[in-house]
Design a protein around this motif. Sequence first.
Motif, PDB file in Angstrom:
ATOM      1  N   TYR A 151       0.799  -1.236   0.000  1.00  0.00           N
ATOM      2  CA  TYR A 151       0.000   0.000   0.000  1.00  0.00           C
ATOM      3  C   TYR A 151       0.833   1.289   0.000  1.00  0.00           C
ATOM      4  CZ  TYR A 151      -4.194  -2.841   0.451  1.00  0.00           C
ATOM      5  OH  TYR A 151      -5.201  -3.738   0.212  1.00  0.00           O
ATOM      6  N   PRO A 152       1.856   1.427   0.874  1.00  0.00           N
ATOM      7  CA  PRO A 152       2.612   2.686   0.840  1.00  0.00           C
ATOM      8  C   PRO A 152       3.329   2.918  -0.489  1.00  0.00           C
ATOM      9  CG  PRO A 152       3.181   1.399   2.795  1.00  0.00           C
ATOM     10  CD  PRO A 152       2.344   0.536   1.922  1.00  0.00           C
ATOM     11  N   LEU A 153       3.621   1.815  -1.212  1.00  0.00           N
ATOM     12  CA  LEU A 153       4.348   1.938  -2.483  1.00  0.00           C
ATOM     13  C   LEU A 153       3.417   2.269  -3.657  1.00  0.00           C
ATOM     14  CD1 LEU A 153       6.627  -1.266  -2.529  1.00  0.00           C
ATOM     15  CD2 LEU A 153       7.389   1.092  -2.255  1.00  0.00           C
ATOM     16  N   GLU A 201       8.507  -5.769   1.045  1.00  0.00           N
ATOM     17  CA  GLU A 201       8.641  -4.609   0.160  1.00  0.00           C
ATOM     18  C   GLU A 201       9.629  -4.914  -0.964  1.00  0.00           C
ATOM     19  OE1 GLU A 201       9.150  -0.743   1.924  1.00  0.00           O
ATOM     20  OE2 GLU A 201      10.008   0.059   0.069  1.00  0.00           O
TER      21      GLU A 201
END
Length: 365
Positions: free
Chosen positions: A23-25, A282
């Motif tokens: 999600y953050p990426l 990640e």
Amino acid sequence: MKFLRVGVVGAGQLGRMLALAGYPLGVHCSFLDTGADAPGAQVAPILVGALEDAALLAELASQSDVLTFDWENISGKALAPLQKLTAIRPPPAALEVSQDRLQEKSLFSRLQIPIAAHAPVDSKEQLMTAGRKLGIPGILKTRRMGYDGKGQFLIAHAGELDAAWDSIGGSGLIYERFQAFSREISIVGARSVTGEIVYYPLSSNSHAGGILRHGIAPFANAGLERSARRYLKRVMSALDYVGVLAIEFFVVEGRLIANEMAPRVHNSGHWTIEGCVTSQFENHLRAICGMPLGSTRALGHTAMINFLGQMPSRERLLSIDGLAFHDYGKDPRPGRKLGHCTILKSRAKERDLALRDALKLIKWT
Ligand code: AMP
């Protein structure tokens, strides 16, 4: 900016932690798995059905920029038609090798990576011959679908050959000479689409009953680290690998003996979520999505403990300073991996003390 879409075959805890890292990426995962309540499905969309269902696999592939796995036992036959629809990373050839302990050992041996003496076993006579030629103790294992100690029988003396055969006998087995190891370690690394490789520090792992209980990282041993990196690189290069790959080793008389590899994120790399600049999850997403890889530098000294069979008290564990708690959202069942915790400390001694305290609060069933 448009987000990248990653299809994940299997929605277990590994898939769940991949989705959370995405999600953050700006990377959105979606899954295929057999149950709507799978750990991954609690955090991202899911297609529900058999993992090798051709129509569902095609649907997942066609809605994804890249397809990946949290379960590596999907057959090459099921994957072949999907290659026309989207990129598959890691490459299916890597999955196929890792599905069969004999093929895996042949690859290691071709790449001059030391392995235990072993022999294929497809009949009781072959087991008797293997025991005689390779020596006892040894372990009889199923070549396929064995994990976390399942499908294994430790033969401690010749009188147990019959019992081993009665327990898991049949075709498609392997007999391995028992390795009197001083410890078990693993290396996790990632290779990008351009062939860049990053390596995480080694983890030292404690197993019982064939299943990982806890581990500490970084396990600092420059010689073993050099060998582990060299072996991981050989496997990744030979398979033109993209994504995260783990290899588990036995340390025998100061040397590494490769046990098995996993073409995916790995339990012994869970510590990297809190313990490294970039987690294995990640970096797997970065690799398969064609992004630059992130730093694998450790942020301190960590311990990771699996929750097996029953969840411990969250409140009591969280009272330990520097502890991160992970609940996979699964129903308890004996031996099942339900969650884990990671302790991060700036000094190894503090980490060891906190690990001792945490272990008192955890019961494996
Ligand atoms: P595996 O499913 O091959 O990863 O095996 C699970 C665990 O069983 C390992 O982590 C070891 O603790 C133990 N084990 C497996 N194979 C051997 C071997 N050849 N010698 C000694 N222990 C083994």
